[in-house]
Enzyme design. Structure first.
Site, short mmCIF file in Angstrom:
data_model
loop_
_atom_site.label_atom_id
_atom_site.label_comp_id
_atom_site.label_asym_id
_atom_site.label_seq_id
_atom_site.Cartn_x
_atom_site.Cartn_y
_atom_site.Cartn_z
N GLU A 127 0.79 -1.24 0.00
CA GLU A 127 0.00 0.00 0.00
C GLU A 127 0.82 1.28 0.00
O GLU A 127 0.55 2.20 0.77
CB GLU A 127 -0.97 -0.01 1.20
CG GLU A 127 -1.90 -1.21 1.18
CD GLU A 127 -2.79 -1.30 2.43
OE1 GLU A 127 -2.68 -0.45 3.32
OE2 GLU A 127 -3.60 -2.26 2.49
N ASN A 169 2.10 -5.23 -3.14
CA ASN A 169 0.69 -5.53 -2.87
C ASN A 169 -0.08 -4.23 -2.60
O ASN A 169 0.39 -3.39 -1.83
CB ASN A 169 0.63 -6.43 -1.62
CG ASN A 169 -0.73 -7.04 -1.36
OD1 ASN A 169 -1.31 -7.68 -2.23
ND2 ASN A 169 -1.24 -6.85 -0.15
N HIS A 206 -10.46 -5.95 -2.45
CA HIS A 206 -11.55 -5.70 -1.49
C HIS A 206 -12.63 -4.92 -2.23
O HIS A 206 -12.51 -3.72 -2.44
CB HIS A 206 -11.05 -4.88 -0.30
CG HIS A 206 -10.03 -5.59 0.53
ND1 HIS A 206 -10.34 -6.70 1.28
CD2 HIS A 206 -8.72 -5.36 0.73
CE1 HIS A 206 -9.25 -7.12 1.92
NE2 HIS A 206 -8.25 -6.32 1.59
N GLU A 235 -6.33 -10.67 -1.30
CA GLU A 235 -7.16 -10.41 -0.11
C GLU A 235 -8.63 -10.31 -0.50
O GLU A 235 -9.37 -9.46 -0.01
CB GLU A 235 -6.73 -9.11 0.58
CG GLU A 235 -5.25 -9.06 0.93
CD GLU A 235 -4.83 -7.81 1.68
OE1 GLU A 235 -5.69 -7.05 2.15
OE2 GLU A 235 -3.60 -7.59 1.79
N ASP A 237 -12.40 -10.10 -1.00
CA ASP A 237 -13.72 -10.16 -0.38
C ASP A 237 -14.64 -9.24 -1.16
O ASP A 237 -14.19 -8.28 -1.79
CB ASP A 237 -13.73 -9.87 1.13
CG ASP A 237 -13.04 -8.60 1.54
OD1 ASP A 237 -12.94 -7.66 0.73
OD2 ASP A 237 -12.61 -8.51 2.71
O1 G3I Z 1 -5.30 -7.93 18.86
C1 G3I Z 1 -5.70 -6.65 19.32
C2 G3I Z 1 -6.31 -6.73 20.69
O2 G3I Z 1 -5.32 -7.17 21.59
C3 G3I Z 1 -6.81 -5.34 21.05
O3 G3I Z 1 -7.42 -5.38 22.31
C4 G3I Z 1 -7.80 -4.83 20.02
C5 G3I Z 1 -8.30 -3.42 20.32
O4 G3I Z 1 -8.35 -2.62 19.15
O5 G3I Z 1 -7.15 -4.80 18.79
C6 G3I Z 1 -6.68 -6.05 18.34
O6 G3I Z 1 -5.98 -5.85 17.17
C7 G3I Z 1 -6.77 -5.63 16.01
C8 G3I Z 1 -6.31 -6.63 14.97
O7 G3I Z 1 -6.95 -6.37 13.75
C9 G3I Z 1 -6.60 -8.07 15.37
O8 G3I Z 1 -7.98 -8.26 15.45
C10 G3I Z 1 -6.53 -4.22 15.54
O9 G3I Z 1 -7.08 -3.28 16.43
C11 G3I Z 1 -7.14 -4.02 14.16
O10 G3I Z 1 -6.75 -2.76 13.66
C12 G3I Z 1 -6.65 -5.09 13.22
O11 G3I Z 1 -7.29 -4.92 11.97
C13 G3I Z 1 -6.63 -5.53 10.88
C14 G3I Z 1 -6.29 -4.49 9.84
O12 G3I Z 1 -5.69 -5.11 8.73
C15 G3I Z 1 -5.33 -3.45 10.41
O13 G3I Z 1 -4.81 -2.65 9.42
C16 G3I Z 1 -7.55 -6.58 10.27
O14 G3I Z 1 -7.73 -7.65 11.22
C17 G3I Z 1 -6.95 -7.13 9.00
O15 G3I Z 1 -7.89 -7.94 8.33
C18 G3I Z 1 -6.58 -5.99 8.07
O16 G3I Z 1 -5.99 -6.51 6.91
C19 G3I Z 1 -5.64 -5.56 5.91
C20 G3I Z 1 -4.38 -6.07 5.25
O17 G3I Z 1 -3.37 -6.29 6.19
C21 G3I Z 1 -3.89 -5.09 4.18
N1 G3I Z 1 -4.95 -4.78 3.24
C22 G3I Z 1 -6.23 -4.36 3.82
C23 G3I Z 1 -6.72 -5.37 4.83
C24 G3I Z 1 -8.09 -4.98 5.37
O18 G3I Z 1 -8.03 -3.78 6.09
#
Ligand code: G3I
Length: 305
Positions: A127, A169, A206, A235, A237
């Protein structure tokens, strides 16, 4: 074939899924992964904040749970991601300039070295381009270290793991006429011309009503492939439900199958309830793990290849 991976393998492709370490105790989840997919991507566990929470202290515990499960089951692993403006650990987010450049290259080297031989394809840089009509790089602390930060990351990754395919990516790069797509294309063209080690381009894919599957998707994938790189849908969806969603999944699958260098598709989660999206039903399995119409459309399309 009766599974996504089995059907993708007919044409020599893989079919992958994003996996979250926190869900591995759910047997419905792991059952579907074990049965349907032959490639996995860690949804968050290989990112910079997860693997280097303190500078030069690397932790691979959660990533290894996913990697080991995949390798035990004979699946491939896509590495995601070595260098990104987002999900940086606090110490890195506060860094700038040559110290940051050095820290980024150290991160790329250490993580790619740790996983050497285990990763099929690495998202080396994620990105790095801006949305909208500018075609410019995205402003970030990494970009401010100099425009050559991306190629520096690719060279470090190649040195650390010469056997892995190295990918750039990004998202919103699906429509051939968009400035962001054109800008990434020009970067890849330039890298190939100058011998910067790049092997593949990942299209996150996405899709939603604001960013639908474009009618020129096949053209986009083919034009990138013509530069001499593999393309992967990394990725996937798609927002929606029912027949409309299924037909969009079919179109994406057909676009990949029509490009010989489109080597595989990864969906960004197993069940609708596993999706990073806070609403909607964007994936191939419903919350109970049942196959949706979208699943059947993808399977049928792969089987017809
Ligand atoms: O694990 C912590 C937890 O300990 C904490 O209490 C909680 C509170 O916010 O957060 C948890 O972490 C979260 C993590 O996902 C695991 O669930 C983060 O806040 C959250 O921001 C994170 O989101 C991820 C996101 O990337 C962050 O940028 C998504 O799961 C994940 O699917 C998403 O994936 C991205 C790809 O890497 C890049 N392309 C876009 C895609 C979708 O956004």
């Amino acid at each position: 074939a009766t599974t996504l991976a089995g059907a993708a393998n007919i044409s020599g492709r893989y079919f992958g899924v994003a996996v979250a370490a926190g869900r591995l105790s759910d047997s419905t989840y792991t059952g579907i992964i074990g049965r349907e997919f032959d490639s996995v991507t860690a949804e968050n566990e290989m990112k910079l904040d997860a693997t280097e929470p303190n500078q030069n202290q690397f932790t691979f515990t959660n990533a290894d749970r996913i990697v080991n499960l995949a390798l035990q089951q004979g699946k491939k692993v896509r590495g995601h991601t070595l260098a990104w403006h987002s999900q940086q650990p606090g110490w890195m987010a506060r860094m700038e300039g040559s110290a940051l450049r050095q820290a980024m290259l150290n991160h790329v080297t250490r993580v790619a070295t740790y996983y050497r031989g285990k990763i099929h394809s690495w998202d080396v840089v994620n990105e790095a381009f801006a949305d909208g009509s500018s075609g410019a790089r995205r402003d970030s602390n990494l970009q401010r270290t100099g425009n050559d930060w991306i190629e520096a990351a690719f060279r470090a990754a190649r040195a650390a793991d010469p056997g892995a395919k190295l990918c750039y990516n990004d998202y919103n790069t699906d429509n051939w006429s968009h400035a962001k797509t054109q800008a990434v294309y020009r970067m890849v063209q330039d890298f190939k011309a100058r011998g910067v080690p790049i092997d593949c381009v990942g299209f996150q894919a996405h899709f939603n009503s604001g960013n639908p599957v474009p009618s020129n998707y096949h053209t986009t994938l083919q034009n990138f492939a013509n530069l001499g790189v593999d393309v992967q849908i990394t990725e996937l969806d798609i927002e929606g439900s029912g027949t409309s969603q299924a037909e969009q999944y079919r179109g994406v699958t057909q676009a990949c199958l029509a490009v010989s260098r489109c080597t595989g598709i990864t969906v960004w989660g197993v069940r609708d309830t596993d999706s990073w999206r806070s609403y909607g039903t964007p994936l191939l399995f419903d919350g109970s793990g049942n196959k949706k119409a979208a699943y059947h459309a993808v399977l049928e399309t792969l089987n017809a290849a």
